[in-house]
Write a protein that holds these residues in place. Sequence first.
Motif, PDB file in Angstrom:
ATOM      1  N   GLU B  89      41.823  39.793  30.692  1.00 15.61           N
ATOM      2  CA  GLU B  89      42.511  40.128  29.451  1.00 15.61           C
ATOM      3  C   GLU B  89      41.651  41.054  28.587  1.00 15.61           C
ATOM      4  OE1 GLU B  89      43.919  36.685  27.420  1.00 15.61           O
ATOM      5  OE2 GLU B  89      44.791  37.856  25.791  1.00 15.61           O
ATOM      6  N   THR B  90      40.361  40.709  28.450  1.00 17.13           N
ATOM      7  CA  THR B  90      39.493  41.551  27.614  1.00 17.13           C
ATOM      8  C   THR B  90      39.270  42.911  28.269  1.00 17.13           C
ATOM      9  OG1 THR B  90      37.591  40.506  28.637  1.00 17.13           O
ATOM     10  CG2 THR B  90      38.274  39.624  26.520  1.00 17.13           C
ATOM     11  N   LEU B  91      39.119  42.926  29.603  1.00 19.07           N
ATOM     12  CA  LEU B  91      38.919  44.196  30.297  1.00 19.07           C
ATOM     13  C   LEU B  91      40.146  45.094  30.156  1.00 19.07           C
ATOM     14  CD1 LEU B  91      37.102  43.201  33.587  1.00 19.07           C
ATOM     15  CD2 LEU B  91      36.364  44.924  31.954  1.00 19.07           C
ATOM     16  N   LEU B  92      41.333  44.505  30.312  1.00 20.03           N
ATOM     17  CA  LEU B  92      42.563  45.294  30.210  1.00 20.03           C
ATOM     18  C   LEU B  92      42.752  45.817  28.795  1.00 20.03           C
ATOM     19  CD1 LEU B  92      45.272  43.492  32.364  1.00 20.03           C
ATOM     20  CD2 LEU B  92      44.385  45.784  32.664  1.00 20.03           C
ATOM     21  N   ALA B  96      43.124  49.628  28.021  1.00 20.53           N
ATOM     22  CA  ALA B  96      44.356  50.094  27.367  1.00 20.53           C
ATOM     23  C   ALA B  96      44.035  50.870  26.098  1.00 20.53           C
ATOM     24  CB  ALA B  96      45.253  48.911  27.051  1.00 20.53           C
ATOM     25  N   ALA B  97      42.889  50.561  25.487  1.00 21.34           N
ATOM     26  CA  ALA B  97      42.491  51.275  24.269  1.00 21.34           C
ATOM     27  C   ALA B  97      42.197  52.736  24.579  1.00 21.34           C
ATOM     28  CB  ALA B  97      41.264  50.600  23.650  1.00 21.34           C
ATOM     29  N   ILE B  98      41.763  53.028  25.820  1.00 21.99           N
ATOM     30  CA  ILE B  98      41.484  54.410  26.211  1.00 21.99           C
ATOM     31  C   ILE B  98      42.801  55.157  26.437  1.00 21.99           C
ATOM     32  CG2 ILE B  98      40.311  55.880  27.900  1.00 21.99           C
ATOM     33  CD1 ILE B  98      38.588  53.331  28.556  1.00 21.99           C
ATOM     34  N   ASP B  99      43.662  54.578  27.258  1.00 17.70           N
ATOM     35  CA  ASP B  99      44.895  55.274  27.622  1.00 17.70           C
ATOM     36  C   ASP B  99      45.906  54.246  28.138  1.00 17.70           C
ATOM     37  OD1 ASP B  99      46.803  57.038  28.327  1.00 17.70           O
ATOM     38  OD2 ASP B  99      45.761  57.846  30.078  1.00 17.70           O
ATOM     39  N   THR B 100      47.082  54.203  27.497  1.00 16.75           N
ATOM     40  CA  THR B 100      48.088  53.244  27.972  1.00 16.75           C
ATOM     41  C   THR B 100      48.978  53.829  29.064  1.00 16.75           C
ATOM     42  OG1 THR B 100      49.513  53.908  26.153  1.00 16.75           O
ATOM     43  CG2 THR B 100      48.236  51.903  25.832  1.00 16.75           C
ATOM     44  N   LYS B 101      48.820  55.135  29.326  1.00 14.70           N
ATOM     45  CA  LYS B 101      49.685  55.768  30.323  1.00 14.70           C
ATOM     46  C   LYS B 101      49.096  55.726  31.734  1.00 14.70           C
ATOM     47  CE  LYS B 101      53.124  57.809  27.864  1.00 14.70           C
ATOM     48  NZ  LYS B 101      52.908  57.042  26.624  1.00 14.70           N
ATOM     49  N   ASN B 127      49.198  44.565  26.435  1.00 12.87           N
ATOM     50  CA  ASN B 127      48.360  45.685  26.028  1.00 12.87           C
ATOM     51  C   ASN B 127      49.092  47.017  26.069  1.00 12.87           C
ATOM     52  OD1 ASN B 127      45.846  44.264  25.542  1.00 12.87           O
ATOM     53  ND2 ASN B 127      45.939  43.789  27.706  1.00 12.87           N
ATOM     54  N   GLY B 128      50.396  46.979  26.313  1.00 20.05           N
ATOM     55  CA  GLY B 128      51.188  48.198  26.242  1.00 20.05           C
ATOM     56  C   GLY B 128      51.063  49.112  27.443  1.00 20.05           C
ATOM     57  N   LEU B 129      50.512  48.613  28.543  1.00 18.87           N
ATOM     58  CA  LEU B 129      50.400  49.430  29.752  1.00 18.87           C
ATOM     59  C   LEU B 129      51.757  49.501  30.445  1.00 18.87           C
ATOM     60  CD1 LEU B 129      47.101  47.759  30.842  1.00 18.87           C
ATOM     61  CD2 LEU B 129      47.301  50.154  30.234  1.00 18.87           C
TER      62      LEU B 129
END
Lengths: 137, 138
Positions: B89-92, B96-101, B127-129
Amino acid sequence: MKKPREEGGVNMTPMIDVVFQLIIFFVCTVELERQAIDESIRLSMAPHGPAVEVKDPREVVIEVDDRGRISIARNYMSDTVLRNLLRNVVANHGQTTPVIIRAAGGTRHEDVRKVMDAAAYAGLWKVSFAAIKEVAQ
Amino acid sequence: MARKKRRIRRSVESGDVQMTAMIDVVFQLLVYFIVTIQPVDVIAHLDVFRPSPEAKQEQLQTPPKMIRIQIFQDGFTINDRAVGLREMETLLARLAAIDTKQTIMIMATAHSKHEALVQVLDLCAKNGLQNLSVISTN
């Protein structure tokens, strides 16, 4: 004394009849809708998943129980039958038809894979998994 | 005076509808429905991409930019590192903070539980991925 009363008062009886008919109609349709899905499947929890807002009338709900049996509206079928059925779906409704997989949490991935492969084989690419967002109180 | 009162009462008694009985029945129905109704769970639909059967061979060579999550019978790995659900969860969240796309490739083995896959998809949704590909491995 009697005549003016009959003219002024509203006749309630037909209204009550209609209301009761409506109640019976809704109760029956709710029951039918409930029979279409297998209540014994225990979905997994996904508290952050997107809630279902719009329901596509074309959507195909495929259920997989934890013993790996595939069913649509409680009709059990093999994966080859499912494949042919999905090909018919594509012929009738196109490739954008959403496929929703209701698999129990304890199902092994290979059984879910059969359903996903059947959908991919038919050319259906809108595949999503159903999960419980919020448990009813 | 007494005669008038009597007349009024009689006219009420000879009214068309007996409301009391109807209200009784309606309340009975109301109570019945309140007791029998079953609340429905809120359902979420987790969308995934699935490689088409023809592209199966190409998918096995993985470009390095993807995030690879593997689901085994007894745990997860993310980019070949074994993690627990909390750590994932923390890694994702960080990724996701870098790029959700960016594309997430989720590889599930045949004997893994479907529940584990849903847990991973749920974390991605949190995380919106959006680009989630599910690949089945043996």
